[in-house]
Enzyme design. Sequence first.
Site, PDB file in Angstrom:
ATOM      1  N   ILE A 169       0.824  -1.214   0.000  1.00  0.00           N
ATOM      2  CA  ILE A 169       0.000   0.000   0.000  1.00  0.00           C
ATOM      3  C   ILE A 169       0.859   1.266   0.000  1.00  0.00           C
ATOM      4  O   ILE A 169       0.393   2.339  -0.404  1.00  0.00           O
ATOM      5  CB  ILE A 169      -0.960  -0.027   1.223  1.00  0.00           C
ATOM      6  CG1 ILE A 169      -2.189   0.814   0.981  1.00  0.00           C
ATOM      7  CG2 ILE A 169      -0.256   0.361   2.505  1.00  0.00           C
ATOM      8  CD1 ILE A 169      -3.306   0.590   2.001  1.00  0.00           C
TER       9      ILE A 169
ATOM     10  N   ASN B  15      11.582  -8.704   7.169  1.00  0.00           N
ATOM     11  CA  ASN B  15      11.907  -8.008   8.409  1.00  0.00           C
ATOM     12  C   ASN B  15      11.376  -8.793   9.605  1.00  0.00           C
ATOM     13  O   ASN B  15      10.272  -9.330   9.547  1.00  0.00           O
ATOM     14  CB  ASN B  15      11.275  -6.615   8.402  1.00  0.00           C
ATOM     15  CG  ASN B  15      11.809  -5.748   7.278  1.00  0.00           C
ATOM     16  OD1 ASN B  15      12.991  -5.843   6.935  1.00  0.00           O
ATOM     17  ND2 ASN B  15      10.956  -4.918   6.696  1.00  0.00           N
TER      18      ASN B  15
ATOM     19  N   VAL C  97       3.924  -5.538  10.482  1.00  0.00           N
ATOM     20  CA  VAL C  97       2.737  -6.387  10.321  1.00  0.00           C
ATOM     21  C   VAL C  97       3.123  -7.790  10.769  1.00  0.00           C
ATOM     22  O   VAL C  97       4.134  -8.345  10.302  1.00  0.00           O
ATOM     23  CB  VAL C  97       2.216  -6.397   8.871  1.00  0.00           C
ATOM     24  CG1 VAL C  97       1.032  -7.349   8.736  1.00  0.00           C
ATOM     25  CG2 VAL C  97       1.805  -4.989   8.435  1.00  0.00           C
TER      26      VAL C  97
ATOM     27  N   HIS D 203       6.140 -11.954   5.785  1.00  0.00           N
ATOM     28  CA  HIS D 203       5.990 -11.504   4.401  1.00  0.00           C
ATOM     29  C   HIS D 203       7.353 -11.230   3.807  1.00  0.00           C
ATOM     30  O   HIS D 203       8.264 -10.757   4.484  1.00  0.00           O
ATOM     31  CB  HIS D 203       5.122 -10.239   4.322  1.00  0.00           C
ATOM     32  CG  HIS D 203       5.481  -9.183   5.331  1.00  0.00           C
ATOM     33  ND1 HIS D 203       5.083  -9.270   6.642  1.00  0.00           N
ATOM     34  CD2 HIS D 203       6.203  -8.049   5.219  1.00  0.00           C
ATOM     35  CE1 HIS D 203       5.548  -8.214   7.304  1.00  0.00           C
ATOM     36  NE2 HIS D 203       6.239  -7.462   6.467  1.00  0.00           N
TER      37      HIS D 203
HETATM   38  P1  5GP Z   1       7.055  -4.666   7.439  1.00  0.00           P
HETATM   39  O1  5GP Z   1       7.332  -3.246   7.885  1.00  0.00           O
HETATM   40  O2  5GP Z   1       6.258  -5.428   8.481  1.00  0.00           O
HETATM   41  O3  5GP Z   1       8.248  -5.412   6.948  1.00  0.00           O
HETATM   42  O4  5GP Z   1       6.136  -4.531   6.158  1.00  0.00           O
HETATM   43  C1  5GP Z   1       4.754  -4.341   6.214  1.00  0.00           C
HETATM   44  C2  5GP Z   1       4.340  -3.754   4.899  1.00  0.00           C
HETATM   45  O5  5GP Z   1       2.928  -3.852   4.796  1.00  0.00           O
HETATM   46  C3  5GP Z   1       4.701  -2.275   4.753  1.00  0.00           C
HETATM   47  O6  5GP Z   1       5.552  -2.106   3.630  1.00  0.00           O
HETATM   48  C4  5GP Z   1       3.348  -1.593   4.585  1.00  0.00           C
HETATM   49  O7  5GP Z   1       3.372  -0.520   3.670  1.00  0.00           O
HETATM   50  C5  5GP Z   1       2.448  -2.730   4.118  1.00  0.00           C
HETATM   51  N1  5GP Z   1       1.053  -2.571   4.476  1.00  0.00           N
HETATM   52  C6  5GP Z   1       0.558  -2.167   5.683  1.00  0.00           C
HETATM   53  N2  5GP Z   1      -0.789  -2.162   5.660  1.00  0.00           N
HETATM   54  C7  5GP Z   1      -1.150  -2.567   4.402  1.00  0.00           C
HETATM   55  C8  5GP Z   1      -2.428  -2.756   3.778  1.00  0.00           C
HETATM   56  O8  5GP Z   1      -3.503  -2.556   4.357  1.00  0.00           O
HETATM   57  N3  5GP Z   1      -2.410  -3.176   2.483  1.00  0.00           N
HETATM   58  C9  5GP Z   1      -1.236  -3.402   1.804  1.00  0.00           C
HETATM   59  N4  5GP Z   1      -1.354  -3.801   0.532  1.00  0.00           N
HETATM   60  N5  5GP Z   1      -0.036  -3.241   2.372  1.00  0.00           N
HETATM   61  C10 5GP Z   1       0.015  -2.828   3.658  1.00  0.00           C
END
Ligand code: 5GP
Length: 114
Positions: free
Chosen positions: A31, A87, A96, A100
């Site tokens: 997003i 991460n 999150v 992923h």
């Molecule tokens: P992290 O910081 O946990 O490695 O990555 C989480 C990712 O999820 C971030 O890059 C963030 O932009 C993405 N993200 C968070 N909320 C949403 C959402 O509601 N939809 C999508 N498509 N991506 C999201």
Amino acid sequence: MQDCLFCKIINREIPAKIAYEDEELLAFHDIDPQAPTHLLIIPKRHITTLNDLNEEDAALVGRLQITAARLAKEMGFAEDGYRVVMNCNEHGGQTVWHIHMHLLAGRALTWPPG
Ligand code: 5GP
Ligand code: ZN
């Protein structure tokens, strides 16, 4: 998992721009993209962090990586290159809580990360 954002995307309770799906995996566009193409590739089975993986998950994690490489190739990024990142927890920058793999492509990325 009821309160997990990515489980909600898997269950179509929250919309996402989906790039690939099979029985085990889902890939969708981030997003808040940090590169011209920024996909997230996730297992459909809820796993909270990389710390929760065990030997039985080896094939699943391998499929995350192989799928990232295949998508990069199909989208035309294989030759120029791309980056995959996972991460873990606070110092890794995880926000999150469902594992992923980030696939970042479409520009020259710097190293080391911040
Ligand atoms: P992290 O910081 O946990 O490695 O990555 C989480 C990712 O999820 C971030 O890059 C963030 O932009 C993405 N993200 C968070 N909320 C949403 C959402 O509601 N939809 C999508 N498509 N991506 C999201
Ligand atoms: Zn989840």
